[in-house]
Every structure is written in structure tokens, then in C-alpha cells.
Scaffold this motif. Structure first.
Motif, mmCIF file in Angstrom:
data_model
loop_
_atom_site.group_PDB
_atom_site.id
_atom_site.type_symbol
_atom_site.label_atom_id
_atom_site.label_comp_id
_atom_site.label_asym_id
_atom_site.label_seq_id
_atom_site.Cartn_x
_atom_site.Cartn_y
_atom_site.Cartn_z
ATOM 1 N N ALA A 98 6.468 13.701 1.580
ATOM 2 C CA ALA A 98 5.589 14.061 0.347
ATOM 3 C C ALA A 98 4.152 12.954 0.493
ATOM 4 C CB ALA A 98 6.719 14.133 -0.749
ATOM 5 N N THR A 99 4.266 11.523 0.672
ATOM 6 C CA THR A 99 4.086 10.237 0.620
ATOM 7 C C THR A 99 2.731 10.766 2.037
ATOM 8 O OG1 THR A 99 5.190 9.320 2.259
ATOM 9 C CG2 THR A 99 5.451 9.003 -0.143
ATOM 10 N N GLN A 100 3.462 11.709 2.559
ATOM 11 C CA GLN A 100 1.938 12.203 3.965
ATOM 12 C C GLN A 100 1.030 12.945 3.538
ATOM 13 O OE1 GLN A 100 4.733 11.938 7.236
ATOM 14 N NE2 GLN A 100 3.653 10.320 7.848
ATOM 15 N N LEU A 101 1.950 13.460 2.103
ATOM 16 C CA LEU A 101 0.951 14.524 2.179
ATOM 17 C C LEU A 101 0.190 13.970 0.496
ATOM 18 C CD1 LEU A 101 3.119 17.863 2.151
ATOM 19 C CD2 LEU A 101 1.233 17.045 3.401
ATOM 20 N N ALA A 102 0.847 13.525 -0.046
ATOM 21 C CA ALA A 102 -0.083 12.813 -1.600
ATOM 22 C C ALA A 102 -0.980 12.456 -1.385
ATOM 23 C CB ALA A 102 1.262 12.600 -2.404
ATOM 24 N N LEU A 103 -1.405 11.375 -0.346
ATOM 25 C CA LEU A 103 -1.953 10.053 0.109
ATOM 26 C C LEU A 103 -3.544 11.237 0.617
ATOM 27 C CD1 LEU A 103 -2.748 7.235 0.287
ATOM 28 C CD2 LEU A 103 -2.865 7.072 2.580
ATOM 29 N N PRO A 104 -3.016 12.349 0.753
ATOM 30 C CA PRO A 104 -4.705 12.966 1.362
ATOM 31 C C PRO A 104 -5.640 13.478 0.825
ATOM 32 C CG PRO A 104 -3.204 13.481 2.867
ATOM 33 C CD PRO A 104 -2.561 12.493 2.507
ATOM 34 N N LEU A 105 -3.869 14.132 -0.443
ATOM 35 C CA LEU A 105 -4.592 15.035 -1.321
ATOM 36 C C LEU A 105 -5.091 14.247 -3.353
ATOM 37 C CD1 LEU A 105 -1.411 17.741 -0.939
ATOM 38 C CD2 LEU A 105 -3.635 18.305 -1.173
ATOM 39 N N GLY A 106 -4.996 13.329 -2.489
ATOM 40 C CA GLY A 106 -5.293 11.885 -3.871
ATOM 41 C C GLY A 106 -4.164 12.528 -4.474
ATOM 42 N N ARG A 107 -2.730 13.423 -4.572
ATOM 43 C CA ARG A 107 -1.797 13.000 -5.831
ATOM 44 C C ARG A 107 -0.721 11.901 -6.188
ATOM 45 N NH1 ARG A 107 -2.270 17.492 -9.155
ATOM 46 N NH2 ARG A 107 -0.033 16.735 -9.479
ATOM 47 N N LEU A 108 -1.779 10.756 -6.604
ATOM 48 C CA LEU A 108 -1.072 9.128 -6.120
ATOM 49 C C LEU A 108 -0.974 8.715 -8.270
ATOM 50 C CD1 LEU A 108 -2.061 8.403 -2.447
ATOM 51 C CD2 LEU A 108 0.687 8.298 -3.674
ATOM 52 N N THR A 109 -0.162 7.923 -8.058
ATOM 53 C CA THR A 109 -0.760 7.407 -9.836
ATOM 54 C C THR A 109 -1.034 5.872 -8.832
ATOM 55 O OG1 THR A 109 0.303 8.774 -10.915
ATOM 56 C CG2 THR A 109 -0.189 6.331 -11.310
ATOM 57 N N GLU A 110 -1.513 5.107 -8.290
ATOM 58 C CA GLU A 110 -2.395 3.308 -7.552
ATOM 59 C C GLU A 110 -1.898 2.480 -9.173
ATOM 60 O OE1 GLU A 110 -5.058 3.232 -5.329
ATOM 61 O OE2 GLU A 110 -5.232 4.744 -4.112
ATOM 62 N N ILE A 111 -0.502 2.184 -8.509
ATOM 63 C CA ILE A 111 -0.749 0.839 -9.478
ATOM 64 C C ILE A 111 -0.927 -0.806 -8.227
ATOM 65 C CG2 ILE A 111 0.897 -0.468 -10.542
ATOM 66 C CD1 ILE A 111 2.548 2.856 -11.018
ATOM 67 N N THR A 112 -1.947 -1.228 -9.029
ATOM 68 C CA THR A 112 -2.430 -2.637 -8.446
ATOM 69 C C THR A 112 -1.198 -3.578 -8.930
ATOM 70 O OG1 THR A 112 -4.582 -1.943 -8.241
ATOM 71 C CG2 THR A 112 -3.982 -4.576 -7.888
ATOM 72 N N ILE A 113 -0.656 -4.304 -8.013
ATOM 73 C CA ILE A 113 0.613 -5.622 -8.075
ATOM 74 C C ILE A 113 0.028 -6.824 -8.303
ATOM 75 C CG2 ILE A 113 2.276 -4.378 -8.811
ATOM 76 C CD1 ILE A 113 3.296 -4.522 -6.039
ATOM 77 N N LYS A 114 0.481 -7.593 -8.653
ATOM 78 C CA LYS A 114 0.421 -9.149 -7.083
ATOM 79 C C LYS A 114 1.144 -9.432 -6.688
ATOM 80 C CE LYS A 114 -0.531 -11.663 -11.453
ATOM 81 N NZ LYS A 114 -0.831 -10.845 -13.067
ATOM 82 N N ASP A 115 0.483 -10.148 -5.690
ATOM 83 C CA ASP A 115 1.536 -10.363 -3.844
ATOM 84 C C ASP A 115 3.209 -10.728 -4.329
ATOM 85 O OD1 ASP A 115 -1.572 -9.909 -2.967
ATOM 86 O OD2 ASP A 115 -1.254 -11.679 -2.386
ATOM 87 N N LYS A 116 3.355 -11.520 -5.855
ATOM 88 C CA LYS A 116 4.567 -11.695 -5.912
ATOM 89 C C LYS A 116 5.329 -10.186 -5.966
ATOM 90 C CE LYS A 116 6.847 -15.681 -8.802
ATOM 91 N NZ LYS A 116 7.804 -15.152 -9.738
ATOM 92 N N ALA A 117 4.965 -9.757 -6.791
ATOM 93 C CA ALA A 117 5.252 -9.166 -7.389
ATOM 94 C C ALA A 117 5.948 -8.048 -6.447
ATOM 95 C CB ALA A 117 4.784 -7.519 -8.063
ATOM 96 N N TYR A 118 4.799 -7.811 -5.937
ATOM 97 C CA TYR A 118 5.220 -6.659 -4.195
ATOM 98 C C TYR A 118 6.417 -8.089 -3.548
ATOM 99 C CZ TYR A 118 4.032 -5.029 0.360
ATOM 100 O OH TYR A 118 4.317 -4.195 1.402
#
Ligand code: ZN
Length: 168
Positions: A119-139
Motif C-alpha cells: 500500500a505504501t508503494q502504491l500510495a506514493l505515486p498515486l499521491g494518496r498520502l497525508t504528509e506530515i513534516t516533523i522535526k529531526d528529534k521527533a523522527y
């Protein structure tokens, strides 16, 4: 890895790359995988696994992509069948902590991957994702949680729990 298995994974990679390219080049607003590509996906993953992965891609709760501000750290988050269960998957890494991955992929070698990774491999090219930017520390914290979860999943005491009951 046997040459057959290597070729198999190689054809998965090249198919996913082709899908990515054709979706990126498509001018249409709604990105859709062509029927030909869907048939190829089906022949590699089987209808059931592909169907379950696509259900996740078009789920009401979208797949999340956490990325650090500079983009070097990336992590997918996919909801399991039970809503309180969440699986974290690194882009480009074929690994998931779900039961299905452990049983059907690692133990039985019956499936090339689980529905969450697909699902992640298909969602990326399909643009079906919620992108969330996080700080390095949170990552780093997300990553530490993930490593802990993986160690837990590798504990022998859990190895037989729910075996064979997996219908992912
Ligand atoms: Zn999984």
C-alpha cells in the motif's frame, strides 16, 4: 537469494518504477493506475493481496508520510485492520511488523510482501498520502519506537502467537 527470487523482486521493482513514471507524467487530475499495470500487479502479488493493499490506499484514514524538514528522514504510517494498530514502514525497505509479514512472507515465503508495504508503494505515486513534516528529534523518537517494536516482534515467545490466523 535464489536467482528466481531475485528476478521476481526485480520485476516488482521495475513494475513499480514504471507505474511511478506513468503517474508522474500523467496530466490528469485524478491519478489512476492503468488497467495493464493493475493486471501486472495482480500477477505478481495475487488478486487478494493487491485488493487489500488498494483498500488501504483508498481508505478513509489515509496513509501518513512523516518526513523531516530536509527530507532525509521518511517513515510511512499505515493503519491495521484494527484501527488502534498502526504499522510503520520505511520507504524502500520491505519489512513490516504485522503478523501477516512474519507468517506469509518470512516463514512461509508465500507472499513477496504484506498489504501494508504494498500500500505504501502504491500510495506514493498515486499521491494518496497525508504528509506530515516533523522535526529531526521527533523522527529519531519515531525510529526508536519502531526499533523497539521490531525487537518485540522478534522475541521467540511471540513467534507462535496467532500463527496461521493471519488473513491480511
Ligand atoms: Zn504489514
Amino acid at each position: 537469494m535464489s536467482p528466481d527470487l531475485f528476478n521476481f523482486y526485480d520485476s516488482i521493482d521495475s513494475l513499480l518504477a514504471r507505474i511511478s513514471c506513468s503517474l508522474r507524467d500523467s496530466n490528469s487530475e485524478t491519478k489512476e493506475i492503468s488497467n495493464d499495470s493493475l493486471l501486472e500487479l495482480e500477477s505478481l502479488f495475487g488478486q487478494a493481496l493487491l485488493g487489500r493493499a488498494l483498500n488501504l490506499v483508498y481508505n478513509k484514514t489515509p496513509i501518513k508520510l512523516y518526513r523531516t524538514t530536509n527530507g532525509t528522514g521518511q517513515l510511512f504510517e499505515v493503519h491495521g485492520s484494527k484501527l488502534d494498530v498502526v504499522y510503520q514502514i520505511y520507504p524502500g525497505v520491505n519489512f513490516c511488523t504485522c503478523e501477516s509479514f512474519r507468517y506469509w512472507v518470512l516463514q512461509q515465503q508465500h507472499q513477496p510482501t504484506c498489504k501494508h508495504v504494498l500500500a505504501t508503494q502504491l500510495a506514493l505515486p498515486l499521491g494518496r498520502l497525508t504528509e506530515i513534516t516533523i522535526k529531526d528529534k521527533a523522527y529519531v523518537e519515531l525510529k526508536a519506537d519502531l526499533i523497539r517494536a521490531r525487537f518485540r516482534s522478534l522475541q521467540p515467545s511471540n513467534a507462535s502467537a496467532g500463527e496461521g490466523s493471519s488473513k491480511h
